[in-house]
Structure formats: C-alpha cells, structure tokens
Design an enzyme around this catalytic site. Structure first.
Site, mmCIF file in Angstrom:
data_model
loop_
_atom_site.group_PDB
_atom_site.id
_atom_site.type_symbol
_atom_site.label_atom_id
_atom_site.label_comp_id
_atom_site.label_asym_id
_atom_site.label_seq_id
_atom_site.Cartn_x
_atom_site.Cartn_y
_atom_site.Cartn_z
ATOM 1 N N ASP A 125 3.713 -8.193 33.041
ATOM 2 C CA ASP A 125 3.079 -9.355 32.448
ATOM 3 C C ASP A 125 3.455 -9.502 30.979
ATOM 4 O OD1 ASP A 125 0.936 -11.482 32.456
ATOM 5 O OD2 ASP A 125 0.058 -10.122 30.982
ATOM 6 N N GLU B 117 7.973 -11.207 33.613
ATOM 7 C CA GLU B 117 7.495 -12.530 33.233
ATOM 8 C C GLU B 117 7.919 -12.727 31.772
ATOM 9 O OE1 GLU B 117 3.560 -15.236 32.373
ATOM 10 O OE2 GLU B 117 3.488 -13.070 32.240
#
Length: 761
Positions: free
Chosen positions: A434, A487
C-alpha cells in the site's frame, strides 16, 4: 545465614532498575573450600509475599527463605550438588501458590548469531526468536519472551499471571538492546504486554511488536499463540506455485474488505475452527449484526468468488488494527491477523480452503506508516525507535501516522521478516504493498519547509527504495511464484523491474494512469467521447514500461466518488451497458486485473465500511444479469491464453485501428504465447450500433464470436454476428483480409480466429 547480596543490588531489583536481574535473582553457587558440599544461594523478589520457601523436588525438602534488606526480597542457602527445577512456595496474604522460579532458567534462546543477523538487518525469520514462544527448557514448559527495546532502562512482562505488576517478571538485556525472559507454566492463550521504562522512569505499556495474536478490540494486549499446530493440506498447491510464473498466468483478483462484505445476526453464535475461539466481534454501527469469522468466510466467501470465476482473493489489511473505520490500513499488530474474525488457526483454515478451491490469497501489506496509538510501535522504548525522530521525515500529518525509519537495520529487519512471515506461516500467495509513493518521496503530501532532502539534495527517499528492493529480493528468493504488487501512483522508473536491473523488484504495479483515464472517459456523455479517444489509447504508449495490473479498487467507490455504476451516464440500461463495456475492455487490455467487491452487483450506493454489500439487488433481473456477465467474463479470461499469456510482451498486442474517434471505436488483437492463437477485440464506446463496420485481419478463416458484452443473458440488446464471421479477401487496415461486423451499442466483441481447414474439418 549471612546475606550474600549488597543492599544497593537489592535496591536495583526492588526499584526495577537492573538491566540483568539474573545477576541477582535465581540460584547462584557459593564458592566453598576443601571437600565440603557445594552450596547454593537462591534469591527471589516477590513484591506481594509475606513468606516464601524453596522446594527441592529431588530431596523432597523445603527451605525457608529470609527477608534481606527489603521485606519482599528473599534468599536462602541450600547445600546440594545439583539445584535443578526447584519451586517456590509463596505466601501472599491468605493465599498460597507454588511456582517455578523464572530466574532458574538461564538457557538463552537468542544466540549471538541471531543478534548479529538482526543487528545488520538480515535475520529473515526473526519472528521465530522475538515475540512470545511456547517452549520447553530443562523439561519445564512455559513461554519465552523477547523484545527489542535498546533505549529502555528496564522491561518487564505483564499479564494476568502477575496481576499486571511490572515488578515481578523483569527481563534481562542482551548486548544489542534485546530483552528476554522465560516464564515457566505459561501457555497458549496467555494475555500479556511489555512494561517499558525509559531512562527517566516513565512507563509505557506496549503490545508485542512480534505478537502473533491480539485481544479483540478495544482491548490491546497480545496473546501467546502457537502457529505450528495447524495441519495444512495445500502442499500440492504450494509445489505447483513454486514452478509457475504468474506473469504468464491469468490473474483476476476480487478485492474484499471482509468486515463489510457480509454480516451475520448477533443472535447466531459464531463458528470457529476450534471451539468458541475469540469473543464475538460486534459491529456496533449495524445494530444486531456481527462480523463473520474466518471459518464462516471460508464457507460463504470462497464459493462466491469461485462462482464469479476469479483466480485470487485480495484482502484489505488482515494485520491487527485498532479502528474498524481505518479499513485495516493503520496497523498496530504486524504479525497478528486481526482477532475481529477469529484466531490465527481460523485464518490458516481460510487460506487452506482457498487453495483447495484453486484460489490464491493476496494480502494488503502496509510498511509505509503506522498509527500513534499508545500500545503500538510509536515511541516504543521511550525514544523514536521505529519512526524517525524528525517529524519532517517521521510523520504523515495528513494521515496522522508515523513513518518507519528505513535506515535503521533492526526496523528494516522487522518489516522484511514480516513480509516473509505471512507467506511462511499463513501460506499466502501475494502482497499488495500500500501507498508506495508515500514511501518513495520525502515531500509526499508535505509543504515546503515540512520535509528534508536526501544526501544528494533530491526528494527521493533512497532508504525506502533500498528497503523495497530488499523486501522483494528476499521474498522471491524464498517463495518463487508469488505476487508482489506495488500501489505506486507516480512515474518512479522500473517499479516492476528486477532488482539486479536496478528496479524495485515488484513483479506487478497498479496502473493508476489507466484507471484515471478510463473513469474520466466513461463518466462522459458518449457523444463527447469522440474528442477524448486518447483516454482509451494512451495506456498502450507506456504499457510495456512496467508489468501492469489494471485495478478498479475500493478507493474509486468511496468519499463522494460514487459507485461504479453511478459514475456512468445515461439511463439505467446505458449505465449497465457502460459498466459491461468498461470491464470487457479492461479484460481485453494487457495487464492483470483487480476489481473491488460490489461492482459485480451493480451497487448504486458507495461502499460503506459499516454495512453489508447491497445483496438485496440480486432479486432484480438486471443485477442478476450483471453478475452473470462477470462470471462469463472471468471464465473467458481464464480459458483463452491470448488474453493473459503475453500481457507484458509487445508481440502480445497489436492495434488494428485506434484512430476511429468519429465512431469512438477501437479494435486490436491479443496473441497467445507459444501458439498461433489470437483474439480480435472490437469496442464500441457509444450507444450507436453499426451494422456494417469493417476491420482488417491478418489471416483468412472463420472468426468465432466468443464474447459479446451486449448479449441478452447479460441484459444487452442481443445485437451480434450470429456466432461469427468469415473473412473477405478485401484488404483493410494494412491487412490482406477483413471482417464485416455488426457492432452492438456500448458493446465489446471478441472473436477467435479459426483457420479455414479446421472449420472444414
């Protein structure tokens, strides 16, 4: 008996100021002259005791202990050759108890080599040494505790077993700032914390950074767990994975926040793998509802995902977090699957059942930041241990979280080992890392003056980049065939390139540019799309710079962005057709796929973390048909190698025509690896059908229509090409043959080439 302990030494123990209580407490041999028997002195600090005795099991004898320098500091002399496994009988008010002395067990579990590897940041399985581990020493079972807190003055273990009194189980400090203690007779299920005192004596009660389980929120203690008892049944899956290259395989991911996928009635008791497990985790924001357990999710979520045809489930962070509304991204227990849904063994069962059903498991992993909760990593030993001390490097003010100090070897080791841990102990198949951009840039969401440059005067966080390279390099060396997805929303180069080539080492990167272009394009009234053809085609200009995953994730259906169907223009029929068109193009476009839960339902409302998906929509035919569309799309994707086997090779994709903006139509080919197979894709992004639309093709023969997003079972108008079309010897689009096609409104067609001789046969 004359005391053998100076008062100042006793005071260090009594006031919890000794870095090595083993030097004072426990058994100590007393030097004797001549042939007289060996003599031992046993010392114990028992803060609540009024009297104490030493029990020697071998001699079946008790020795009374005397107070020395302090009413609760006891010692006695024992004449014996051996003094092993003695016990203490302790009188505390009207109560009496018998226990083994933790300071009689001196065998260290942390070796000097362990400490050396940890100090240099290369102990890849440090979680097997730090934390709480049920074990046996000298024939006595108990729990071995170890925690890294180099700047602490003292560290103690707290729990119900000592009434959360930090005076009783003081730990010993090793050379690198790691503290350890074996406490006999404790076992699995014991709740505990560490009491940490800084140099000024301020006390911090902390959960275990390496704890394998935590109490159900709002409680915050760690729980002793044994992760080696579960009997796995996925050896065939793991062996197959080890010999598989995921970049050449179909990867379609169903992203799930399991706390809001589906709830159960509070009146229906939860089912766990073993007994009752944890107490029920209630969603207070939906009256009368509770979370499903991992065991129940295995029964309900896995068959649903299998029906939809996805190859993987991606779980929003499973690691323990204190606040339900954080979606899991503010982690306090990096080594503990959240207890909201059950025990560690329950989660193992869930992963095992996924593998049994040929579904891989990807877990969101959050090494970019952590919250400031008092029981967590923040200011852990009274100093900025895990985070940078300078807030210009150590804090994300926008999120209210702290940033890991990637330059510190032990901190980097904590995170690298944590990534490996989930693959090792829970057999997961991939991680999605993330907020990588927040790690890579020192000025991420910071104003001028709120950040500092790197040593070369740039904005790049070189330490974070080196850390990510280390994670991926180590991960793939231990677990070939797994997935590591970044990401990453910027143009940082070579994110998905191998580390030996200078890349960050991920094997996939979310294509955020494609996502934004697509959503902007499909949000437009179709009449205006002719002026924005570049939105559709631009991604192929850079497609081969990285190994991309196309993602329409949770971030796109919250915070006022509307649901996926709500973004689409037109009436209800056109909205549904636009959704089918978007996802059909997504599956035909090179790159692996990720889709968030609820999109298959045509849910009108945004994702609500406190509630269920709108399952009641499935009683209506248009929503049933949309779900059927996703089932068919995933099945087609998995059965046609041309759609996945050459995602990252230039030879796997070829435009037929990308310039027909007047009709808002694009056409292209996808080719299979090690085969002559190819698929022709034609996309009409307007509600205007075209009855005679010609495209060029390279080979003669029959082109079977294998997919039509406008098919009647999907809720479409059922316009198509009656099963396929034969080529005509009419040169078009620089190809020797062509097809005369009927293009349905807002439709995507896929044709598979069949050579004439095969059709004739």
């Amino acid at each position: 008996m004359h005391t053998t302990t100076p008062r100042e030494q006793v005071d260090l123990i009594v006031y919890n100021q000794h870095h090595d209580p083993f030097q004072i407490l426990g058994p100590h041999p007393v030097e004797q002259n001549g042939d007289s028997p060996n003599q031992w002195v046993v010392r114990a600090y028992l803060p609540k005791a009024s009297a104490a005795w030493v029990i020697c099991p071998d001699e079946r004898k008790e020795y009374s202990m005397q107070s020395v320098h302090h009413p609760n500091f006891f010692e006695c002399a024992i004449a014996t050759e051996e003094l092993a496994n003695y016990q203490l009988r302790i009188q505390e008010g009207e109560h009496e108890r018998v226990t083994y002395d933790p300071y009689a067990f001196r065998s260290p579990k942390l070796t000097e080599f362990d400490l050396h590897l940890f100090t240099e940041g290369n102990h890849h399985r440090i979680y097997e040494k730090l934390g709480a581990h049920p074990t046996e020493i000298d024939g006595i079972t108990g729990v071995y505790f170890a925690v890294w807190a180099p700047s602490a003055r003292n560290v103690s273990v707290l729990g119900d077993f000592n009434q959360w009194d930090g005076r009783q189980h003081q730990m010993r400090k090793k050379g690198n700032g790691t503290w350890e203690l074996f406490i006999p007779e404790l076992g699995v299920g014991t709740s505990y914390k560490y009491e940490i005192k800084n140099q000024e004596g301020h006390i911090y009660e902390k959960s275990d950074p390496y704890g394998f389980q935590q109490e159900v929120r709002p409680k915050t203690a760690s729980i002793v767990a044994n992760l080696d008892n579960y009997q796995w049944n996925d050896s065939d899956w793991l062996e197959k994975r080890r010999h598989t290259e995921p970049l050449t395989q179909p990867v379609s991911v169903y992203e799930v926040h399991i706390g809001s996928w589906l709830h159960e009635s509070y009146d229906n008791p939860p089912r766990h793998l073993h007994g009752e497990g944890q107490s029920i985790a209630v969603n207070e924001y939906k009256y009368g509802a509770r979370y499903l357990t991992y065991y129940e999710l295995a029964e309900k979520l896995i068959p649903y995902v299998k029906e939809l045809g996805y190859t993987h489930i991606e779980l929003l962070p499973i690691a323990e977090h204190p606040f339900d509304g954080s979606w899991g991204y503010q982690v306090t227990g990096y080594y503990a699957p959240t207890s909201r849904f059950g025990t560690p063994e329950d989660f193992m069962y869930f992963v095992d059942q996924c593998h049994k059903n040929d579904i891989g498991v990807i877990v969101d992993w959050v090494p970019g930041h952590f919250p400031k909760d008092g029981h967590g990593l923040a200011f852990f030993d009274g100093t900025h241990l895990y985070e940078h001390g300078d807030p210009r490097k150590g804090e994300h003010k926008e999120w209210g979280t702290l940033v890991f100090n990637y330059s510190r070897n032990e901190v980097r080791n904590f995170l690298v080992a944590n990534a490996l841990f989930w693959f090792d102990k829970y057999h997961i198949d991939g991680i999605r890392v993330d907020a990588v951009a927040s790690m890579l840039y020192l000025d991420y969401c910071r104003n001028p003056g709120e950040w500092v440059t790197n040593e070369y005067g740039g904005r790049e966080n070189l330490e974070a980049a080196d850390f990510l390279r280390q994670v991926n390099s180590v991960l793939f060396s231990y677990f070939p065939g797994v997935i590591s997805v970044a990401e990453e929303s910027t143009s940082w180069p070579m994110v998905s390139w191998p580390t030996y080539a200078g890349g960050l080492g991920f094997n996939l990167k979310w294509n955020m540019g494609w996502m934004h272009d697509m959503l902007d394009y499909f949000h437009m009234d179709p009449w205006f799309r002719q002026f924005h053809q570049n939105n559709i085609t631009f991604s192929m200009w850079y497609n081969h710079s990285e190994n991309y995953m196309l993602a329409l994730s949770h971030d796109e259906v919250v915070h006022g962005k509307s649901s996926m169907i709500g973004k689409m223009p037109g009436d209800t029929w056109q909205k549904l057709a636009n959704v089918r068109c978007l996802f059909s193009y997504m599956y035909a476009h090179p790159g692996k796929k990720t889709m968030f839960m609820s999109m298959e339902l045509g849910q009108w409302g945004e994702w609500n973390v406190w509630s269920d998906l709108d399952w009641e929509l499935l009683q209506y035919e248009p929503h049933q048909q949309l779900k059927q569309f996703f089932c068919a799309l995933n099945l087609l994707y998995k059965t046609e190698p041309a759609l996945y086997s050459r995602d990252f090779e230039q030879e796997g994709f070829e435009w037929i025509d990308c310039s027909d903006n007047r009709h808002s139509v694009v056409s292209f080919m996808r080719r299979a690896k090690e085969s002559d197979e190819f698929i022709v894709v034609v996309c009409n992004f307007t509600p205007q059908p075209y009855s005679h639309y010609r495209i060029g093709v390279p080979e003669a023969g029959f082109y079977a229509e294998i997919f039509n997003s406008d098919a009647k079972p999907f809720g479409g108008s059922n316009m198509g090409n009656l099963g396929g079309k034969w080529t005509e010897e009419w040169s078009f689009h620089e190809h020797p043959y062509s097809l005369d096609l009927c293009l349905p409104p807002l439709g995507v067609l896929m044709f598979k080439w069949e050579p004439k001789e095969e059709v004739d046969a």
